[in-house]
Structure formats: C-alpha cells, structure tokens
Design a protein around this motif. Structure first.
Motif, PDB file in Angstrom:
ATOM      1  N   VAL A 325     -38.919  55.673  15.132  1.00  0.00           N
ATOM      2  CA  VAL A 325     -40.173  55.083  14.891  1.00  0.00           C
ATOM      3  C   VAL A 325     -39.725  53.681  14.474  1.00  0.00           C
ATOM      4  CG1 VAL A 325     -42.157  54.689  13.290  1.00  0.00           C
ATOM      5  CG2 VAL A 325     -41.903  56.741  14.210  1.00  0.00           C
ATOM      6  N   ASP A 326     -39.934  52.624  15.230  1.00  0.00           N
ATOM      7  CA  ASP A 326     -39.233  51.396  15.273  1.00  0.00           C
ATOM      8  C   ASP A 326     -40.209  50.121  15.300  1.00  0.00           C
ATOM      9  OD1 ASP A 326     -36.580  50.215  15.621  1.00  0.00           O
ATOM     10  OD2 ASP A 326     -37.162  49.409  17.845  1.00  0.00           O
ATOM     11  N   LEU A 327     -40.753  50.050  14.154  1.00  0.00           N
ATOM     12  CA  LEU A 327     -41.768  48.813  13.984  1.00  0.00           C
ATOM     13  C   LEU A 327     -41.186  47.739  13.655  1.00  0.00           C
ATOM     14  CD1 LEU A 327     -45.016  48.788  14.535  1.00  0.00           C
ATOM     15  CD2 LEU A 327     -45.030  48.527  11.963  1.00  0.00           C
ATOM     16  N   ASN A 373     -46.525  54.277  18.980  1.00  0.00           N
ATOM     17  CA  ASN A 373     -46.001  53.399  20.302  1.00  0.00           C
ATOM     18  C   ASN A 373     -44.634  52.667  19.935  1.00  0.00           C
ATOM     19  OD1 ASN A 373     -46.412  50.585  21.815  1.00  0.00           O
ATOM     20  ND2 ASN A 373     -47.670  52.189  23.008  1.00  0.00           N
ATOM     21  N   SER A 374     -44.514  52.409  18.873  1.00  0.00           N
ATOM     22  CA  SER A 374     -43.054  51.684  18.421  1.00  0.00           C
ATOM     23  C   SER A 374     -41.876  52.405  18.868  1.00  0.00           C
ATOM     24  CB  SER A 374     -43.026  51.044  16.709  1.00  0.00           C
ATOM     25  OG  SER A 374     -42.818  52.337  16.238  1.00  0.00           O
ATOM     26  N   GLY A 375     -42.247  53.518  18.888  1.00  0.00           N
ATOM     27  CA  GLY A 375     -41.088  54.643  19.405  1.00  0.00           C
ATOM     28  C   GLY A 375     -41.399  55.095  20.919  1.00  0.00           C
ATOM     29  N   LEU A 376     -42.573  55.178  21.446  1.00  0.00           N
ATOM     30  CA  LEU A 376     -42.784  55.471  22.803  1.00  0.00           C
ATOM     31  C   LEU A 376     -42.406  54.316  23.709  1.00  0.00           C
ATOM     32  CD1 LEU A 376     -46.031  57.365  22.328  1.00  0.00           C
ATOM     33  CD2 LEU A 376     -43.888  58.407  23.323  1.00  0.00           C
ATOM     34  N   ARG A 377     -42.489  53.125  23.382  1.00  0.00           N
ATOM     35  CA  ARG A 377     -42.603  51.901  24.266  1.00  0.00           C
ATOM     36  C   ARG A 377     -41.119  51.713  25.075  1.00  0.00           C
ATOM     37  NH1 ARG A 377     -39.752  48.142  21.305  1.00  0.00           N
ATOM     38  NH2 ARG A 377     -39.658  48.510  19.151  1.00  0.00           N
TER      39      ARG A 377
END
Lengths: 426, 308
Positions: A325-327, A373-377
């Motif tokens: 998770v990479d926000l 989304n921050s990981g999926l993108r």
C-alpha cells in the motif's frame, strides 16, 4: 491508407513500413539512412474524416491499454487503439517510470502474459538484467525491472502491428454514444476527424474518461497523490539501467488538458529551479508528469484496502496484483508492505462500470478505494488487468454479449493460452 | 568542620541514599529516584571525607583489627557474587520492579525461549519462540535477535549467540553487525551513507529513536529479526541446512499488541557483488528439519502511556 474503413493489412503494413516503400510520406532523413514513414497520404484532405468499424476499441495506449489492445488483437478481434500522445507505454515511456513492478511475490512470479513478454524482450534486447525473483528484496522496488523506455515503446508498436491492432496517435474521443450494434465514438486529432463504430470499448485512459463521457459514475479524491516529474542532473541517464531522479508535482491532476498542462509546467519549473540551485547540467527530462491517480470508476465490485491487504480471492478474479500500500502524500511516502504470502487479486467486477454493457476499464481507474488503489495502480498489475480486459472484450465481441457475462472459465482459458497467470494458480 | 554537623549530615545523606536505593529496586524506573540516589551519593562521599577526618584515631584502630580483613573478604565476596549475577542473584534482581532503561532477560525453557526487552517502563517487548519438533532444548540451536531500521540497517543486537564463531552458523547477523560497525564509522567521519537514507528519516543508530520516538508524530518503523541455525543438521538435499531468518515489522504509529514473526528466507552469499554481500532468498526444497526449529514466534509489546 484509404479514408474509409482503414484497417491496415498486416503484411502490407510491415512491408511498407519496414522495407521503406517509396512515397511522399513524412520522411525522416539522416546522413546515412532514409526511412519512409508510411504509404502516401497525399490525396487525403488535410482534415480527413475517417470511419473505422472494429470489434474492440481501446482508448488510451498506456500501460494497460497497450496490453489490452495486443491481447484483443491476438484473440482475433479487429482492434483499434486511440492514444492522445505520440507513443505507447504511457507512464512507463512518456512519464519515464521505466521500472515496472511488481511481477513477483514471495519468491515466485504472479503476473506474466503479454506485459511480461514486452518487458522481458525490452530488457533482453537492451542487454539488461532481469531481477532474481527468488531473492527477498530488501525493498519492494528492488524487484522492479529496469526497462529501456524507448525500446519498450517501439516493441509495443511492433507487437500491436503483429496483432493487427490499428494505432491512432494524437487523437482522443470527443463524444461517444450507443448505437444499434455497439458504440459510436467520435475522435479528434489535428487534421483528423475519426468516427469509430465498435462492439466493445476498453477504457484505459487512466481516468476513465470514456466512462465519464458516457455518463457513468466515477470517484475522485479531494486530495490526490502527487505526480512525479522525472529528470536527471549532473550525470548521463542510462535507460534500462537505473531509475532517474524525480520530484513531486503536488496537485498534479490528469483529468483534462488544462490540468495536465498545469502539472507539466509546475514540474518543469521545479526542475529548472533545481538546476539553477545546484548549478549542474540537466541531462534528462521526461516530457510529461507521471500521474498517480485521477478518476476511478464506480464498478460492479469495489476492491477495498482490506480486500487488498488480506489478499482476498475474489470469485471472479482475473489477475493478480502485488505491491505495498503505497500512498504518496505531501510529506512523502511510507509503503506498507503486504504480509508474507499475501497476493491480492483483481475481480472482473472492478473493471466493469456499474450498470454498463459492452464497456470495460483497465489500469489505475479500476473500482477501488484510494488505499487499495495506491497498491493496484502499479504497472505490472495494470498490465495484468489490461490483458484480462482484452480477453473479456474480445470474447464479448465474438459472442455478442458483454464482458461481465462472458463465462469466467472462458476468460481464464484464453488468458492461460496467452501466457497469463490465473489467480490462485501462480 | 564541626563534628556534630558532619555526623548528622552523614546520617541524613545516608538515609536519602538508602531510601532511594530501596525505591529504585521496588519501583519502576524513575529518573527522579535514580538521579537523587546518584547525586546524593556524591554529596555522601564528600561528607564521609569530613567524617573520616573527624574520626581518624578510632578508624586507625579498626584498620589494625582482624575485623578489617573479615570485612574486606565479605565485601569482596558479595561484590563478586552480585556482579557476576549467578542464577539466585538474577532471580533476586528479577523481583525488582525497576527493569531499568534497557534491561533484557533471556530464558530458555521446555517450550522454547523467551526474550524480554524493556527499553522504558512504558514499553515492554517480549519475544516468545515456541519450539518446533526439531528444536532440542538439550542442544539448542544457535540464534541471534536484533533490530533493524526500515532501511534494513542493523541498529542493535538484542541477543547474541553463545558460540564465539558465529560467522559460519549465523552469517546474516554477523554480516549485518559488520555493516553496522562500518556505517557507524563512516557516519562518524561525516561520510554520507546512502544505504541508511530512505523515504523515512531513519539515519539514526540509536534504537530509542525507533522504539521510543521522541516525537510521537513521527514514529519510525523498525523490524525485529531472528536468525536461527542448528549447525550440522542435514536434509535429503544438503549436509547442513542454512540458517533461517524470521522477521516482523513494528510500527508504533499503527500499534499491535501481538505480532507473529514471519519466515522470510535463508541467507546466501552473493560472490558476484563487490564486496560479496549476503542476501536473503526464499526457502526452497532443500529445507526440511530447519523449518521445524521454530513452531511460532510471537512478539508482544505492552505500551503503557508514558509518565509525563
């Protein structure tokens, strides 16, 4: 190229473009080589109106769209790809984030297929090195694959041509509406008006622009993650060997041409200030900001951060994803790694705009909350989605149904035939 | 100096030292008590000097008596016994409510091993390793426990192996410690050590910065690692299975009372690197009994609200 129904014959195209058919096209010349861009278009009106009839229209030739188009073409669908920029690859090539990840998780590959094929061939052609997936990376990004962005863009074009995908650069949809047997999408480019009649649309614009145009609901955060402007000062940039430097462009918004312009201006100003402050030479600058998020669809299924971090195996899972998770925030980013063994999955329902038919998305605009989304993108996940969307749309076009109603087993079968890894079977 | 003043002063300061000494033993660690005890000790030493000067004659008589030697012997024996901390003394010290600013305890028992570390009274960390089928308490495996920052830099070894030569049995931990020493020297010399720079500000070598951040708004994640190895344990594929690394990340901004350590792999020397580096690889089919050394490893952290 004929003005109507201009689908290129693959063999002719290759002969013309690779062997250099004589003609009065836009010739690029150097002292030793002359390459003819295409067959003559001299008779065409400078503002030609063209109509195409295709099975699958892919809008957006970025990370997901390129793969979706190649897959649809390989699956036998007559496919067209419309891209507003000048090359394929999007964030990887125009944005310069040429270190796609992550194809592996916990010592094994979890995403393969066409995206991996392209990345692998780019690296091999460039004499680069692929990471060893058996090694535990000290940091998640160490298993990203350093890719030559320029080679990737050209190889992607070659694979599109081989799959029979027609490319339309410098064009973007202006209007879209439902017609009797599918969709009518009117695109505009400089000197070009194009009407595309298609059975299925794959929206890979990153911001679900076609979905928005068709009036389906979308989500967008009040505060979006910053974009990255990639550059290198002081020393030569070595594509495919290293990452370039980057700075955050706060407020970067890829929603429309005005906000993209603003982000690019802001990014370039910051780079210029840095060059002046550090009194070093600017050696490399990407032409566009790498955007992280924009609109996301309201889909049939939403992937929540809990689904993502728990590695939920959706019943209609069509591809894997893997990244912390990479926000990114104004103050930086602290990636939150997934627990060992966890491999999130992407459900088909997250790619289908709620209540829609004959429409599917792929890439970062899938239905998910901001943290998921921050990981999926990231790129490998987007490539996996793109390939799955390409299969679903081509099968739907062939059978006269909609992607959500294509039997999952059929999608998995075609994906497997084209080298993809099916969730749960990595 | 006046005899009555000095005598009373000696008695009073002794009283303060005695009371704070007892309090320091029974109460949780407090800088006030320890500070009082230590600083009053200095005052006491000064006053004792005057006291000795005032009583030089009787003192000389004591020095010539046999009790002087008996006294010396008893004091030396007690000092040695307490300093060496044999089990009874350890048990006695264990009764203390004051676990000190960084007290640690290690215990090997029938069910495995327990390691306790208390960097502050309000932050108590317990690592309980439950032994697996291959764990023999009579011949326990070699292991090390250490913490790393989020840049994967060794910060502090919590428990080091008994064996002197642990480079062979626990190569990853040995490598990490050496790297740490080198980086510390480089940092002291003002060299920018890229390996410890990262997205988070974690270039410190002080474990307290990670475990007990001064600024609670900016707690830094750290991870605890265990490297364990039973030297000479063969599997079908190899004569000696490599050591295994278990790890858990601790993030004080997202506190959990209980966290399980995960097996992250085994170390392997990468000879191609210059200088050669140890990296961790995911476990493969060569492992069997090594995977049974540890059944589970549970980290428990009690975080009481720190006293103001």
């Amino acid at each position: 190229m004929k003005p109507h129904d201009a689908q290129p014959d693959r063999r002719n195209f290759l002969q013309h473009s690779l062997l250099g058919t004589a003609g009065a096209g836009m010739a690029l010349a150097s002292t030793s080589h002359v390459t003819v861009a295409a067959e003559t278009q001299g008779e065409e009106s400078p503002d030609a109106t063209i109509t195409n009839r295709v099975d699958v229209l892919v809008v957006g030739g970025g990370t997901a769209g390129t793969i979706a188009a190649i897959q649809a073409g390989r699956a036998g669908a007559k496919t067209m790809l419309v891209e507003r920029g000048s090359q394929l690859g999007g964030t990887m090539t125009t944005g310069g984030v040429a270190f796609p990840g992550l194809f592996d998780a916990w010592g094994k590959q979890v995403i393969a297929g066409i995206g991996w094929e392209l990345v692998r061939e780019s690296v091999e052609l460039d004499g680069g090195q692929l990471p060893n997936f058996a090694k535990v990376p000290q940091r998640h990004w160490q298993n990203q694959v350093y890719t030559n962005q320029f080679l990737y863009a050209i190889l992607a074009e070659e694979k599109c041509h081989e799959a029979g995908v027609e490319l339309a650069y410098y064009e973007f949809p202006q209007a879209a509406k439902r017609v009797a047997d599918g969709w009518q999408v009117d695109c505009v480019g400089f000197g070009t008006q194009r009407r595309i009649l298609c059975k299925q649309i794959i929206d890979c614009t990153g911001g679900a622009e076609v979905v928005g145009m068709l009036g389906f609901d979308r989500l967008r955060e009040e505060v979006r993650q910053p974009g990255s402007m990639l550059f290198k000062i002081g020393e030569e940039h070595q594509p495919g060997r290293e990452q370039v430097h980057r700075l955050y462009v706060h407020g970067a918004d890829s929603s429309n041409s005005r906000t993209v312009t603003q982000a690019n201006l802001t990014g370039r100003r910051s780079v210029l200030a840095k060059v002046r402050a550090e009194k070093k030479r600017l050696m490399h600058l990407q032409p566009e900001t790498g955007f992280r998020e924009s609109y996301r669809i309201v889909g049939e299924t939403m992937v929540t951060v809990n689904d993502y971090t728990s590695g939920r195996q959706f019943d209609d899972a069509i591809s894997n994803a893997f990244y912390p998770v990479d926000l990114h925030t104004k103050t930086g980013v602290r990636p939150k790694p997934l627990k060992p063994g966890t491999v999130p999955t992407i459900p088909l329902g997250a790619l289908i705009p709620k209540g829609s038919r004959d429409l599917i998305v792929a890439g970062r605009c899938l239905c998910s909350d901001q943290l998921a989304n921050s990981g999926l993108r990231v790129q490998a996940s987007c490539m996996g989605m793109g390939q799955a969307a390409g299969v679903a749309a081509s099968l739907a076009a062939q059978t006269g149904t909609t992607p959500m109603e294509v039997p999952l087993a059929e999608i998995h079968k075609v994906l497997r035939e084209h080298g993809a890894i099916i969730p749960g079977k990595a | 100096m006046r005899r009555s003043f000095v005598s009373l002063m000696t008695a009073m300061t002794f009283l303060v030292i005695a009371v704070t000494g007892v309090l320091a033993f029974v109460r949780p660690f407090s800088m006030t008590i320890v500070g009082l005890h230590a600083l009053m000790g200095f005052v006491f030493i000064g006053v004792v000097g005057f006291h000795l000067a005032n009583n030089l004659r009787p003192l000389k008589r004591y020095l010539r008596s046999k009790w002087m030697w008996i006294n010396l012997a008893v004091t030396a024996a007690l000092t040695t016994a307490i300093a060496l901390q044999p089990q009874p003394v350890k048990a006695l010290l264990g009764l203390s409510g004051n676990l000190g600013p960084a007290l640690d305890r290690f215990e090997l028992h029938d069910e495995g091993l327990t390691y306790q570390y208390t960097p502050a009274p309000h932050y108590k960390l317990t690592l309980s390793v439950r032994m697996g089928d291959a764990f023999d308490p009579a011949d326990p495996p070699e292991f090390a426990i250490w913490i790393e920052n989020s840049s994967f830099y060794h910060i502090k070894t919590l428990h080091r192996p008994e064996a002197a030569d642990n480079e062979a049995s626990l190569p990853y931990w040995s490598f990490k410690v050496k790297e740490y020493e080198k980086a510390k020297l480089a940092a002291a010399a003002g060299v920018d050590v890229d390996a410890i720079s990262g997205a988070t500000k974690n270039s410190s070598f002080d474990p307290a910065d990670y475990m007990l951040p001064v600024d609670p708004e900016e707690p830094m994640p750290y991870r605890i690692l265990v490297e364990i190895n039973q030297p000479g344990d063969a599997s079908e594929a190899v004569d000696d299975q490599p050591s295994l690394i278990y790890s858990v990340e601790v993030d004080n901004s997202d506190p959990h009372a209980f966290q399980l350590l995960d097996l992250i792999g085994y170390p392997q020397l990468e000879e191609d690197e210059q200088p050669p580096q140890w990296a961790i690889y995911y476990v493969d089919q060569r492992f069997d009994s090594a995977l049974e050394l540890i059944d589970s490893a549970l980290l428990t952290i009690d975080r009481d609200k720190p006293a103001d």
